[in-house]
Write a protein that holds these residues in place. Structure first.
Motif, mmCIF file in Angstrom:
data_model
loop_
_atom_site.group_PDB
_atom_site.id
_atom_site.type_symbol
_atom_site.label_atom_id
_atom_site.label_comp_id
_atom_site.label_asym_id
_atom_site.label_seq_id
_atom_site.Cartn_x
_atom_site.Cartn_y
_atom_site.Cartn_z
ATOM 1 N N ALA A 206 -19.572 73.271 -7.439
ATOM 2 C CA ALA A 206 -18.505 74.240 -7.134
ATOM 3 C C ALA A 206 -17.396 73.556 -6.359
ATOM 4 C CB ALA A 206 -19.071 75.406 -6.331
ATOM 5 N N ASP A 207 -16.174 73.665 -6.856
ATOM 6 C CA ASP A 207 -15.009 73.076 -6.196
ATOM 7 C C ASP A 207 -14.312 74.095 -5.313
ATOM 8 O OD1 ASP A 207 -15.338 70.583 -7.435
ATOM 9 O OD2 ASP A 207 -14.273 71.265 -9.226
ATOM 10 N N GLY A 208 -13.452 73.598 -4.431
ATOM 11 C CA GLY A 208 -12.719 74.458 -3.527
ATOM 12 C C GLY A 208 -11.651 75.277 -4.240
ATOM 13 N N GLY A 209 -11.223 76.354 -3.585
ATOM 14 C CA GLY A 209 -10.200 77.226 -4.131
ATOM 15 C C GLY A 209 -10.444 78.669 -3.708
ATOM 16 N N PHE A 210 -9.770 79.597 -4.335
ATOM 17 C CA PHE A 210 -10.005 81.004 -4.037
ATOM 18 C C PHE A 210 -11.381 81.406 -4.555
ATOM 19 C CE2 PHE A 210 -5.455 80.973 -3.445
ATOM 20 C CZ PHE A 210 -5.276 81.861 -2.397
ATOM 21 N N LYS A 211 -12.121 82.139 -3.735
ATOM 22 C CA LYS A 211 -13.492 82.493 -4.113
ATOM 23 C C LYS A 211 -13.702 83.985 -4.321
ATOM 24 C CE LYS A 211 -15.530 82.626 0.562
ATOM 25 N NZ LYS A 211 -16.226 83.923 0.558
ATOM 26 N N SER A 212 -12.841 84.847 -3.772
ATOM 27 C CA SER A 212 -13.033 86.282 -3.966
ATOM 28 C C SER A 212 -11.745 87.057 -3.725
ATOM 29 C CB SER A 212 -14.127 86.816 -3.024
ATOM 30 O OG SER A 212 -13.720 86.728 -1.674
ATOM 31 N N LEU A 213 -11.677 88.227 -4.351
ATOM 32 C CA LEU A 213 -10.608 89.195 -4.129
ATOM 33 C C LEU A 213 -11.267 90.514 -3.766
ATOM 34 C CD1 LEU A 213 -8.305 88.451 -7.208
ATOM 35 C CD2 LEU A 213 -7.979 87.658 -4.846
ATOM 36 N N GLY A 214 -10.637 91.286 -2.898
ATOM 37 C CA GLY A 214 -11.253 92.540 -2.510
ATOM 38 C C GLY A 214 -10.316 93.457 -1.775
ATOM 39 N N ILE A 215 -10.911 94.469 -1.146
ATOM 40 C CA ILE A 215 -10.148 95.463 -0.393
ATOM 41 C C ILE A 215 -10.983 95.902 0.794
ATOM 42 C CG2 ILE A 215 -11.029 97.401 -1.766
ATOM 43 C CD1 ILE A 215 -8.199 98.638 -1.497
ATOM 44 N N LEU A 216 -10.327 96.205 1.919
ATOM 45 C CA LEU A 216 -11.014 96.611 3.139
ATOM 46 C C LEU A 216 -10.307 97.816 3.742
ATOM 47 C CD1 LEU A 216 -13.271 95.859 5.239
ATOM 48 C CD2 LEU A 216 -11.474 94.675 6.507
ATOM 49 N N GLY A 217 -11.079 98.824 4.134
ATOM 50 C CA GLY A 217 -10.529 100.001 4.785
ATOM 51 C C GLY A 217 -11.174 100.218 6.134
ATOM 52 N N ARG A 218 -10.385 100.676 7.106
ATOM 53 C CA ARG A 218 -10.888 100.928 8.451
ATOM 54 C C ARG A 218 -10.395 102.272 8.966
ATOM 55 N NH1 ARG A 218 -9.913 95.216 9.635
ATOM 56 N NH2 ARG A 218 -11.842 94.199 10.277
ATOM 57 N N ALA A 219 -11.195 102.877 9.837
ATOM 58 C CA ALA A 219 -10.807 104.096 10.538
ATOM 59 C C ALA A 219 -11.291 103.990 11.976
ATOM 60 C CB ALA A 219 -11.418 105.327 9.873
ATOM 61 N N SER A 220 -10.391 104.272 12.927
ATOM 62 C CA SER A 220 -10.753 104.257 14.342
ATOM 63 C C SER A 220 -10.231 105.528 14.992
ATOM 64 C CB SER A 220 -10.155 103.036 15.052
ATOM 65 O OG SER A 220 -10.758 101.844 14.610
ATOM 66 N N TRP A 235 -15.072 95.912 -0.193
ATOM 67 C CA TRP A 235 -15.578 95.458 -1.489
ATOM 68 C C TRP A 235 -14.894 94.144 -1.834
ATOM 69 C CZ3 TRP A 235 -12.258 95.060 -5.851
ATOM 70 C CH2 TRP A 235 -12.903 94.632 -7.043
ATOM 71 N N ASP A 236 -15.676 93.169 -2.287
ATOM 72 C CA ASP A 236 -15.152 91.879 -2.732
ATOM 73 C C ASP A 236 -15.775 91.525 -4.077
ATOM 74 O OD1 ASP A 236 -13.493 90.697 -0.406
ATOM 75 O OD2 ASP A 236 -15.328 91.368 0.584
ATOM 76 N N ARG A 237 -15.003 90.835 -4.899
ATOM 77 C CA ARG A 237 -15.504 90.381 -6.194
ATOM 78 C C ARG A 237 -15.225 88.885 -6.313
ATOM 79 N NH1 ARG A 237 -16.813 92.837 -11.089
ATOM 80 N NH2 ARG A 237 -16.538 91.543 -12.954
ATOM 81 N N PHE A 238 -16.269 88.116 -6.588
ATOM 82 C CA PHE A 238 -16.117 86.672 -6.695
ATOM 83 C C PHE A 238 -15.272 86.300 -7.913
ATOM 84 C CE2 PHE A 238 -20.231 86.680 -4.277
ATOM 85 C CZ PHE A 238 -19.703 86.099 -3.127
ATOM 86 N N ILE A 239 -14.512 85.230 -7.752
ATOM 87 C CA ILE A 239 -13.686 84.706 -8.831
ATOM 88 C C ILE A 239 -13.875 83.187 -8.895
ATOM 89 C CG2 ILE A 239 -11.969 86.548 -8.632
ATOM 90 C CD1 ILE A 239 -10.173 84.574 -7.110
ATOM 91 N N GLY A 240 -13.356 82.562 -9.939
ATOM 92 C CA GLY A 240 -13.356 81.108 -10.040
ATOM 93 C C GLY A 240 -14.733 80.491 -10.018
ATOM 94 N N ASP A 241 -14.857 79.364 -9.321
ATOM 95 C CA ASP A 241 -16.120 78.632 -9.267
ATOM 96 C C ASP A 241 -17.227 79.438 -8.585
ATOM 97 O OD1 ASP A 241 -14.740 76.626 -10.483
ATOM 98 O OD2 ASP A 241 -15.366 75.052 -9.096
ATOM 99 N N ALA A 242 -16.859 80.321 -7.663
ATOM 100 C CA ALA A 242 -17.880 81.152 -7.015
ATOM 101 C C ALA A 242 -18.504 82.115 -8.018
ATOM 102 C CB ALA A 242 -17.257 81.928 -5.856
ATOM 103 N N LYS A 243 -17.692 82.746 -8.843
ATOM 104 C CA LYS A 243 -18.198 83.693 -9.839
ATOM 105 C C LYS A 243 -19.096 83.003 -10.855
ATOM 106 C CE LYS A 243 -16.661 86.844 -13.492
ATOM 107 N NZ LYS A 243 -15.501 87.443 -14.191
ATOM 108 N N ASN A 244 -18.779 81.750 -11.212
ATOM 109 C CA ASN A 244 -19.539 81.032 -12.234
ATOM 110 C C ASN A 244 -20.798 80.368 -11.695
ATOM 111 O OD1 ASN A 244 -17.627 81.678 -14.232
ATOM 112 N ND2 ASN A 244 -16.332 79.934 -13.641
ATOM 113 N N SER A 245 -21.024 80.456 -10.391
ATOM 114 C CA SER A 245 -22.209 79.837 -9.801
ATOM 115 C C SER A 245 -23.481 80.503 -10.305
ATOM 116 C CB SER A 245 -22.144 79.956 -8.275
ATOM 117 O OG SER A 245 -23.382 79.622 -7.687
ATOM 118 N N PRO A 246 -24.532 79.737 -10.605
ATOM 119 C CA PRO A 246 -25.821 80.316 -10.995
ATOM 120 C C PRO A 246 -26.390 81.240 -9.928
ATOM 121 C CG PRO A 246 -25.769 77.971 -11.475
ATOM 122 C CD PRO A 246 -24.550 78.269 -10.659
ATOM 123 N N ILE A 247 -26.084 80.970 -8.664
ATOM 124 C CA ILE A 247 -26.574 81.813 -7.578
ATOM 125 C C ILE A 247 -25.966 83.205 -7.674
ATOM 126 C CG2 ILE A 247 -26.528 82.120 -5.067
ATOM 127 C CD1 ILE A 247 -26.730 79.082 -4.811
#
Length: 272
Positions: A206-220, A235-247
């Motif tokens: 796995a090479d370096g680069g962007f690994k995930s895209l997502g969204i975060l919500g907070r309430a205080s 919620w996050d979704r893996f992309i690139g080399d992270a998504k293609n990892s066997p793990i």
């Protein structure tokens, strides 16, 4: 992440959250639009619980304790206020950035059979951002210590709402990136690991680069001038080399988290 060491390390790391803006880190934080008492020291202390994947790519959640620390005002004799929590709705801001990654072992999941143990890691760094009224954007970069020696970071933005005087809501996208050292540690599979008895993984680099895209919500919500309740979900979704990892392929490319906590605000003077 299943032993007392987790809580000890997290408690130590959380004390670095000096003047961090709510929404610029993964941890829960008090609303930043509440007035800060005119004292030399204003500190919000609390505790919460966070449910998140057992490891990156896991398909099961792990509930872990999470200390909450936010410093709204901090005084050093001779220097004055080095952190001032007075609300700034327009302008540039800076903050410390930190994260804790728990130990990962082959016994955590059948799909990890044959993999080596990855020790816990502490990530320390800095972040910077810009806020203009109801919008803020930020970027942060951290250096890994112990479990990995790579660099990780995040780019994000938030839309901020104040539907009530004591309630702050924020939501926005996140993009996480990491260096090759980090990616190979958590998403790579060596030939020896793939050939280990019982392993179902294939060798993968796995090479370096962007690994995930997502969204975060907070309430205080500030129940009183000193006590506040916090809730967040992401919620996050893996992309690139992270998504293609066997793990990840043997786990889940979608990663969910949810947390809740409560804080109490302490305001006091130490120097005349």
């Amino acid at each position: 992440m299943r032993n007392f060491k987790l809580l000890t390390v997290l408690a130590s790391v959380a004390t670095l959250a000096i003047a961090a803006p709510a929404g610029a880190q993964d941890g829960l934080a008090p609303p930043d639009d509440l007035p800060v008492p005119q004292r030399q020291y204003v500190i919000d202390l609390g505790v919460g619980a966070l449910a998140k994947p057992r490891y990156e790519g896991a398909d099961r959640l792990l509930v872990m304790p999470m200390p909450i620390v936010s410093v709204g005002r901090f005084y050093l004799p001779g220097f004055g206020q080095v952190a001032d929590g007075e609300t700034k709705k327009r302008g540039v801001f800076f903050f410390p950035s930190f994260n804790f990654v728990g130990e990962r072992k082959a016994s955590d999941s059948a799909s990890l059979t044959g993999t080596r143990t990855v020790d816990w890691a502490l990530e320390l760094g800095l972040g910077a951002g810009f806020r203009y009224d109801w919008f803020r954007a930020f970027v942060e970069l951290r250096q890994g210590i112990n479990g990995h020696s790579g660099q990780v970071g995040q780019i994000g933005a938030d839309v901020i709402f104040n539907p009530m005087e004591r309630l702050q809501l924020s939501i926005g996208p996140r993009a996480d990136f990491a260096s090759g050292d980090y990616m190979s540690t958590y998403f790579g599979v060596t030939a020896a690991e793939a050939a280990a008895p019982g392993s179902t993984l294939t060798a993968y680099n796995a090479d370096g680069g962007f690994k995930s895209l997502g969204i975060l919500g907070r309430a205080s919500y500030a129940v009183t001038d000193t006590t506040a309740l916090h809730l967040q979900a992401g919620w996050d979704r893996f992309i690139g080399d992270a998504k293609n990892s066997p793990i990840v392929r043997d786990g889940n490319e979608n990663q969910f988290s949810i947390g809740a906590g409560v804080t109490y605000r302490f305001a006091f003077d130490l120097f005349d």
